[in-house]
Design a protein around this motif. Sequence first.
Motif, PDB file in Angstrom:
ATOM      1  N   ARG A  14       6.966  -1.727  -1.718  1.00 24.93           N
ATOM      2  CA  ARG A  14       6.097  -2.113  -0.610  1.00 24.93           C
ATOM      3  C   ARG A  14       4.697  -1.546  -0.806  1.00 24.93           C
ATOM      4  NH1 ARG A  14      10.594  -0.539   2.601  1.00 24.93           N
ATOM      5  NH2 ARG A  14       9.402   1.175   3.550  1.00 24.93           N
ATOM      6  N   GLY A  15       4.638  -0.296  -1.251  1.00 24.98           N
ATOM      7  CA  GLY A  15       3.337   0.319  -1.506  1.00 24.98           C
ATOM      8  C   GLY A  15       2.563  -0.393  -2.607  1.00 24.98           C
ATOM      9  N   TRP A  16       3.293  -0.786  -3.661  1.00 21.83           N
ATOM     10  CA  TRP A  16       2.670  -1.504  -4.777  1.00 21.83           C
ATOM     11  C   TRP A  16       2.143  -2.849  -4.315  1.00 21.83           C
ATOM     12  CZ3 TRP A  16       0.132  -1.551  -8.942  1.00 21.83           C
ATOM     13  CH2 TRP A  16       0.159  -2.615  -9.838  1.00 21.83           C
ATOM     14  N   ARG A  17       2.910  -3.544  -3.471  1.00 21.31           N
ATOM     15  CA  ARG A  17       2.469  -4.841  -2.959  1.00 21.31           C
ATOM     16  C   ARG A  17       1.214  -4.681  -2.102  1.00 21.31           C
ATOM     17  NH1 ARG A  17       7.993  -8.002  -0.979  1.00 21.31           N
ATOM     18  NH2 ARG A  17       8.973  -8.164  -3.048  1.00 21.31           N
ATOM     19  N   ILE A  18       1.220  -3.677  -1.244  1.00 23.03           N
ATOM     20  CA  ILE A  18       0.060  -3.457  -0.373  1.00 23.03           C
ATOM     21  C   ILE A  18      -1.190  -3.176  -1.209  1.00 23.03           C
ATOM     22  CG2 ILE A  18      -0.935  -1.882   1.338  1.00 23.03           C
ATOM     23  CD1 ILE A  18       1.876  -1.616   2.535  1.00 23.03           C
ATOM     24  N   LEU A  23      -6.402  -5.137  -3.091  1.00 22.55           N
ATOM     25  CA  LEU A  23      -7.354  -5.398  -4.169  1.00 22.55           C
ATOM     26  C   LEU A  23      -7.701  -6.877  -4.235  1.00 22.55           C
ATOM     27  CD1 LEU A  23      -8.986  -4.544  -6.630  1.00 22.55           C
ATOM     28  CD2 LEU A  23      -6.895  -4.755  -8.004  1.00 22.55           C
ATOM     29  N   HIS A  24      -6.682  -7.728  -4.087  1.00 23.84           N
ATOM     30  CA  HIS A  24      -6.926  -9.165  -4.181  1.00 23.84           C
ATOM     31  C   HIS A  24      -7.781  -9.659  -3.009  1.00 23.84           C
ATOM     32  CE1 HIS A  24      -6.244 -13.123  -5.781  1.00 23.84           C
ATOM     33  NE2 HIS A  24      -5.756 -13.555  -4.625  1.00 23.84           N
ATOM     34  N   LEU A  29     -13.049 -11.418  -0.794  1.00 29.74           N
ATOM     35  CA  LEU A  29     -14.237 -11.193   0.022  1.00 29.74           C
ATOM     36  C   LEU A  29     -15.504 -11.223  -0.828  1.00 29.74           C
ATOM     37  CD1 LEU A  29     -12.922  -8.337   2.349  1.00 29.74           C
ATOM     38  CD2 LEU A  29     -13.371 -10.709   2.988  1.00 29.74           C
ATOM     39  N   THR A  30     -15.414 -10.643  -2.021  1.00 29.45           N
ATOM     40  CA  THR A  30     -16.564 -10.649  -2.933  1.00 29.45           C
ATOM     41  C   THR A  30     -16.900 -12.069  -3.377  1.00 29.45           C
ATOM     42  OG1 THR A  30     -15.962  -8.438  -3.742  1.00 29.45           O
ATOM     43  CG2 THR A  30     -17.467  -9.745  -5.099  1.00 29.45           C
TER      44      THR A  30
END
Length: 269
Positions: A14-18, A23-24, A29-30
């Motif tokens: 779950r932490g890795w997915r978050i 990041l994505h 947004l960029t």
Amino acid sequence: MSHPSLTKTPFLIRGWRIARISLHVLIGLTLATLVLPVSSRSVRMSIIQWWCRRLLHCFNIRLTTSGTLPGKDTHGVLFVANHISWVDIHSINSLLPVRFVAKLEVRNWPVFGYLVRKSGTIFINRTRQRDAARVVQIASNALKLRDNLCVFPEGTTTEGVQVLPFKSSLIQAAIDANTIVIPVAIRYAQPDGSLNLAAAYAGETTMVESMLAFIHMRSPTVHLHFCQPIMAREMSRQALAEFAHTEITQVLYPAPQINQQTQSQQAVA
């Protein structure tokens, strides 16, 4: 015993997915701020398609399809779909770049609201009856300019256990543009084929709660069925809405098949 798609993923996953999602989203947004405003339409659509496809991957959402899948040369088509989750938008966009007609409240979704504004979404204020005519005109012009559009005629999201009656006003855009309508049936299912009600972004569920629900699922799946194209000019908007509703409903909730032998016995009796 819990279904695999609803069994919570381990804490580290779950932490890795978050982390990946965060990041994505920052990348999105960029791109939305610096790249999309100065890009050509084709480049902008390609970027949106790539970003949506990667977002599904970050959430570990598997997308499956059936029916007549539109090709890359599909332009100026109005897609009409039932609406269950914010994932609907990204699922369709991952296959084919599409502009959406969405309720005004979507503008205020955390993060995604900004992204959909920058991706060319057309917003409609459903509390103002006259706003539909304005949106129909904008949508019709977009279709004539060969943009693909998608509307959710139910006017809201549901848990996926039924398809609410379709509002016909926005479908008028396809008739005015003399184009085709393609109904899309959307379903979130368990591995055993039953409905995944936890995937619905409906009722009092918040965006954050809905996102966390998907993060906790081991293997969520969204299925899109593309029905046969319908020539819009051959029907009134009411008839077109009813026909699209019937097509989607029959795909999602097919009538139970009666054994032919039983039918024959009943006929003889």
